[in-house]
Design a protein around this motif. Structure first.
Motif, PDB file in Angstrom:
ATOM      1  N   GLU A 231      40.165  81.606  -5.155  1.00 57.58           N
ATOM      2  CA  GLU A 231      40.013  81.460  -6.601  1.00 57.58           C
ATOM      3  C   GLU A 231      40.910  82.495  -7.272  1.00 57.58           C
ATOM      4  O   GLU A 231      40.568  83.670  -7.382  1.00 57.58           O
ATOM      5  CB  GLU A 231      38.560  81.679  -7.021  1.00 57.58           C
ATOM      6  CG  GLU A 231      38.319  81.421  -8.496  1.00 57.58           C
ATOM      7  CD  GLU A 231      36.862  81.560  -8.875  1.00 57.58           C
ATOM      8  OE1 GLU A 231      36.570  81.565 -10.082  1.00 57.58           O
ATOM      9  OE2 GLU A 231      36.017  81.678  -7.961  1.00 57.58           O
ATOM     10  N   PHE A 232      42.094  82.052  -7.688  1.00 55.10           N
ATOM     11  CA  PHE A 232      43.054  82.966  -8.302  1.00 55.10           C
ATOM     12  C   PHE A 232      42.664  83.229  -9.757  1.00 55.10           C
ATOM     13  O   PHE A 232      42.241  82.316 -10.478  1.00 55.10           O
ATOM     14  CB  PHE A 232      44.464  82.384  -8.225  1.00 55.10           C
ATOM     15  CG  PHE A 232      44.954  82.193  -6.818  1.00 55.10           C
ATOM     16  CD1 PHE A 232      45.230  83.283  -6.015  1.00 55.10           C
ATOM     17  CD2 PHE A 232      45.118  80.917  -6.293  1.00 55.10           C
ATOM     18  CE1 PHE A 232      45.670  83.115  -4.710  1.00 55.10           C
ATOM     19  CE2 PHE A 232      45.559  80.737  -4.993  1.00 55.10           C
ATOM     20  CZ  PHE A 232      45.836  81.836  -4.194  1.00 55.10           C
ATOM     21  N   PRO A 233      42.833  84.465 -10.233  1.00 53.61           N
ATOM     22  CA  PRO A 233      42.345  84.818 -11.572  1.00 53.61           C
ATOM     23  C   PRO A 233      43.144  84.235 -12.737  1.00 53.61           C
ATOM     24  O   PRO A 233      42.631  84.148 -13.843  1.00 53.61           O
ATOM     25  CB  PRO A 233      42.431  86.351 -11.579  1.00 53.61           C
ATOM     26  CG  PRO A 233      43.434  86.692 -10.530  1.00 53.61           C
ATOM     27  CD  PRO A 233      43.327  85.636  -9.482  1.00 53.61           C
ATOM     28  N   GLU A 234      44.411  83.847 -12.530  1.00 52.67           N
ATOM     29  CA  GLU A 234      45.260  83.289 -13.592  1.00 52.67           C
ATOM     30  C   GLU A 234      45.256  84.199 -14.824  1.00 52.67           C
ATOM     31  O   GLU A 234      44.867  83.815 -15.925  1.00 52.67           O
ATOM     32  CB  GLU A 234      44.807  81.875 -13.959  1.00 52.67           C
ATOM     33  CG  GLU A 234      44.943  80.889 -12.808  1.00 52.67           C
ATOM     34  CD  GLU A 234      44.673  79.454 -13.219  1.00 52.67           C
ATOM     35  OE1 GLU A 234      43.714  79.239 -13.985  1.00 52.67           O
ATOM     36  OE2 GLU A 234      45.427  78.570 -12.793  1.00 52.67           O
TER      37      GLU A 234
ATOM     38  N   LEU B 257      47.815  91.540 -13.267  1.00 59.03           N
ATOM     39  CA  LEU B 257      48.906  90.659 -12.842  1.00 59.03           C
ATOM     40  C   LEU B 257      49.387  91.026 -11.439  1.00 59.03           C
ATOM     41  O   LEU B 257      49.674  90.146 -10.618  1.00 59.03           O
ATOM     42  CB  LEU B 257      50.063  90.745 -13.840  1.00 59.03           C
ATOM     43  CG  LEU B 257      49.863  90.029 -15.182  1.00 59.03           C
ATOM     44  CD1 LEU B 257      50.958  90.426 -16.165  1.00 59.03           C
ATOM     45  CD2 LEU B 257      49.840  88.514 -15.002  1.00 59.03           C
ATOM     46  N   GLN B 258      49.470  92.325 -11.155  1.00 55.09           N
ATOM     47  CA  GLN B 258      49.892  92.760  -9.822  1.00 55.09           C
ATOM     48  C   GLN B 258      48.864  92.372  -8.764  1.00 55.09           C
ATOM     49  O   GLN B 258      49.221  91.984  -7.645  1.00 55.09           O
ATOM     50  CB  GLN B 258      50.117  94.269  -9.819  1.00 55.09           C
ATOM     51  CG  GLN B 258      51.320  94.709 -10.628  1.00 55.09           C
ATOM     52  CD  GLN B 258      51.469  96.217 -10.687  1.00 55.09           C
ATOM     53  OE1 GLN B 258      50.906  96.939  -9.856  1.00 55.09           O
ATOM     54  NE2 GLN B 258      52.204  96.710 -11.669  1.00 55.09           N
ATOM     55  N   TYR B 259      47.584  92.473  -9.128  1.00 56.15           N
ATOM     56  CA  TYR B 259      46.535  92.086  -8.178  1.00 56.15           C
ATOM     57  C   TYR B 259      46.615  90.587  -7.880  1.00 56.15           C
ATOM     58  O   TYR B 259      46.521  90.166  -6.719  1.00 56.15           O
ATOM     59  CB  TYR B 259      45.165  92.435  -8.759  1.00 56.15           C
ATOM     60  CG  TYR B 259      44.007  92.013  -7.883  1.00 56.15           C
ATOM     61  CD1 TYR B 259      43.708  92.702  -6.710  1.00 56.15           C
ATOM     62  CD2 TYR B 259      43.211  90.917  -8.226  1.00 56.15           C
ATOM     63  CE1 TYR B 259      42.649  92.319  -5.899  1.00 56.15           C
ATOM     64  CE2 TYR B 259      42.151  90.525  -7.422  1.00 56.15           C
ATOM     65  CZ  TYR B 259      41.876  91.222  -6.263  1.00 56.15           C
ATOM     66  OH  TYR B 259      40.831  90.833  -5.462  1.00 56.15           O
ATOM     67  N   GLU B 260      46.814  89.788  -8.928  1.00 54.02           N
ATOM     68  CA  GLU B 260      46.934  88.343  -8.725  1.00 54.02           C
ATOM     69  C   GLU B 260      48.161  88.013  -7.874  1.00 54.02           C
ATOM     70  O   GLU B 260      48.093  87.164  -6.968  1.00 54.02           O
ATOM     71  CB  GLU B 260      47.044  87.630 -10.072  1.00 54.02           C
ATOM     72  CG  GLU B 260      47.184  86.118  -9.934  1.00 54.02           C
ATOM     73  CD  GLU B 260      47.437  85.413 -11.248  1.00 54.02           C
ATOM     74  OE1 GLU B 260      47.651  84.182 -11.214  1.00 54.02           O
ATOM     75  OE2 GLU B 260      47.419  86.078 -12.306  1.00 54.02           O
TER      76      GLU B 260
ATOM     77  N   GLN C 189      38.624  90.100 -23.439  1.00 56.31           N
ATOM     78  CA  GLN C 189      37.333  89.476 -23.705  1.00 56.31           C
ATOM     79  C   GLN C 189      36.355  89.876 -22.609  1.00 56.31           C
ATOM     80  O   GLN C 189      36.751  90.353 -21.549  1.00 56.31           O
ATOM     81  CB  GLN C 189      37.461  87.942 -23.759  1.00 56.31           C
ATOM     82  CG  GLN C 189      38.393  87.420 -24.842  1.00 56.31           C
ATOM     83  CD  GLN C 189      37.927  87.746 -26.249  1.00 56.31           C
ATOM     84  OE1 GLN C 189      36.739  87.968 -26.488  1.00 56.31           O
ATOM     85  NE2 GLN C 189      38.854  87.764 -27.207  1.00 56.31           N
ATOM     86  N   GLU C 190      35.072  89.674 -22.871  1.00 52.60           N
ATOM     87  CA  GLU C 190      34.064  89.957 -21.862  1.00 52.60           C
ATOM     88  C   GLU C 190      34.269  89.042 -20.657  1.00 52.60           C
ATOM     89  O   GLU C 190      34.487  87.843 -20.802  1.00 52.60           O
ATOM     90  CB  GLU C 190      32.665  89.753 -22.448  1.00 52.60           C
ATOM     91  CG  GLU C 190      32.346  90.720 -23.587  1.00 52.60           C
ATOM     92  CD  GLU C 190      31.014  90.424 -24.239  1.00 52.60           C
ATOM     93  OE1 GLU C 190      30.301  89.532 -23.735  1.00 52.60           O
ATOM     94  OE2 GLU C 190      30.687  91.071 -25.245  1.00 52.60           O
ATOM     95  N   ARG C 191      34.214  89.645 -19.491  1.00 53.44           N
ATOM     96  CA  ARG C 191      34.323  88.903 -18.228  1.00 53.44           C
ATOM     97  C   ARG C 191      35.584  88.037 -18.175  1.00 53.44           C
ATOM     98  O   ARG C 191      35.565  86.913 -17.680  1.00 53.44           O
ATOM     99  CB  ARG C 191      33.071  88.036 -18.007  1.00 53.44           C
ATOM    100  CG  ARG C 191      31.780  88.846 -17.964  1.00 53.44           C
ATOM    101  CD  ARG C 191      30.569  87.953 -17.677  1.00 53.44           C
ATOM    102  NE  ARG C 191      29.347  88.741 -17.633  1.00 53.44           N
ATOM    103  CZ  ARG C 191      28.601  89.036 -18.684  1.00 53.44           C
ATOM    104  NH1 ARG C 191      28.963  88.599 -19.879  1.00 53.44           N
ATOM    105  NH2 ARG C 191      27.512  89.758 -18.571  1.00 53.44           N
ATOM    106  N   ASP C 192      36.685  88.564 -18.688  1.00 52.59           N
ATOM    107  CA  ASP C 192      37.937  87.815 -18.603  1.00 52.59           C
ATOM    108  C   ASP C 192      38.602  88.083 -17.253  1.00 52.59           C
ATOM    109  O   ASP C 192      38.036  88.758 -16.381  1.00 52.59           O
ATOM    110  CB  ASP C 192      38.864  88.153 -19.778  1.00 52.59           C
ATOM    111  CG  ASP C 192      39.323  89.616 -19.781  1.00 52.59           C
ATOM    112  OD1 ASP C 192      38.980  90.356 -18.832  1.00 52.59           O
ATOM    113  OD2 ASP C 192      40.019  90.013 -20.734  1.00 52.59           O
ATOM    114  N   ALA C 193      39.803  87.548 -17.074  1.00 55.23           N
ATOM    115  CA  ALA C 193      40.481  87.670 -15.781  1.00 55.23           C
ATOM    116  C   ALA C 193      40.801  89.123 -15.446  1.00 55.23           C
ATOM    117  O   ALA C 193      40.778  89.518 -14.271  1.00 55.23           O
ATOM    118  CB  ALA C 193      41.761  86.835 -15.792  1.00 55.23           C
TER     119      ALA C 193
END
Length: 305
Positions: free
Chosen positions: A140-143, A119-122, A222-226
């Protein structure tokens, strides 16, 4: 040797060299089975030295003291989402309680990378993009928040103390859970987390590290999540410069009290990580049994070649 740190025979085998004797004694205490558990899940490096790195060079520790350091050069990986979902199906709120108490226990002993870091990175990405035209098209924001399980997202705005109290209450009520083994691992982690095994700040502040410790664990849902995506982006720069050790304990080898405290600190850190990675492997096996293939994170960007 008076503290059970080794034997007269092992002292002779080490050539009566204090550093070699101390390191060999600690490795014997860790044991092959526990060390193999760590090797399967994380990259820890244990050392005992009479100096600590400062600006890339060794700096002697004053007063004839020694330092036990455990450094992490490649973090572990835990996909916790399926376990949270299973616990929530069993009893509403149990999965969230498990998650919050798990990460709070980790926070007390070690650095991890979890939803808060993502969240801090986003937030940082969005701040940098402020004022730019068509920022949503350029970046491309990770949301991250949208990627969280509903039970976790629901708790984000809750007051910290109330959230912890509710989590502990839910876990206490779930003593007969069909996933009791997971809860037992967590309970032992909670007990160990209440003990002070972290770096000694008064000494750390006298040395010069470029950054805090590298994360010892990536916690994703999850795998490869945000969260994983944010970690992979940040991980590209984590090995730049010098990082604080995951554990740093100073002691005077001639002071029995300090030797005992050093042994206890290292032992508690190792026991906590043993519970953590036994839980991680148990969750991974459970996931396999329920038709999912866990993601191999062995090529993580902060794993050494």
């Amino acid at each position: 040797m008076r503290e059970g740190f080794g034997t007269a025979e092992s002292w002779k085998e080490c050539g009566k060299k204090c550093l070699v004797f101390a390191q060999n004694s600690i490795m014997r205490r860790i044991g092959e089975e526990r060390w193999n558990l760590f090797k399967r899940n994380v990259e820890f490096h244990l050392a005992i030295s009479d100096s600590v790195e400062s600006y890339g060079d060794p700096e002697p520790i004053p007063g004839g003291r020694l330092a036990v350091t455990i450094e992490c050069s490649g973090c572990g990986y835990l996909k916790i989402g399926p376990a949270i979902e299973a616990l929530e199906k069993e009893s509403e709120g149990l999965g969230a309680a498990f998650y919050w108490e798990f990460i709070y226990s980790c926070y007390r002993l070690m650095r991890i990378y979890d939803h808060e870091d993502a969240l801090q990175y986003e937030e940082g990405m969005r701040e940098m993009a402020e004022g730019e035209e068509d920022a949503d098209q350029q970046y491309e924001f990770p949301e991250v928040e949208k990627a969280l399980p509903e039970c976790i997202r629901r708790d984000l705005k809750a007051e910290y103390r109330g959230r912890r109290q509710n989590a502990r209450c839910r876990l206490h009520q779930a003593q007969k859970s069909k996933h009791k083994s997971w809860l037992l691992h967590l309970r032992r982690m909670q007990r160990l987390a209440r003990l002070n095994v972290g770096p000694q700040r008064e000494y750390l502040d006298t040395f010069n590290y470029d950054s805090p410790p590298l994360p010892s664990l990536l916690v994703a849902f999850q795998e490869r999540d945000a969260i994983t995506a944010c970690f992979d982006e940040e991980g590209q720069h984590m090995l730049e410069g010098s990082s604080e050790p995951a554990l740093l304990v100073f002691f005077d080898p001639k002071n029995p009290t300090e030797v005992r405290n050093a042994i206890r600190s290292v032992t508690r850190f190792l026991l906590f990580n043993q519970e953590l990675f036994e839980l991680a492997e148990e969750l991974q096996e459970w996931e396999k049994d329920h038709g999912s293939t866990p993601l191999d994170r062995s090529d993580s960007s902060i794993r050494t070649a």
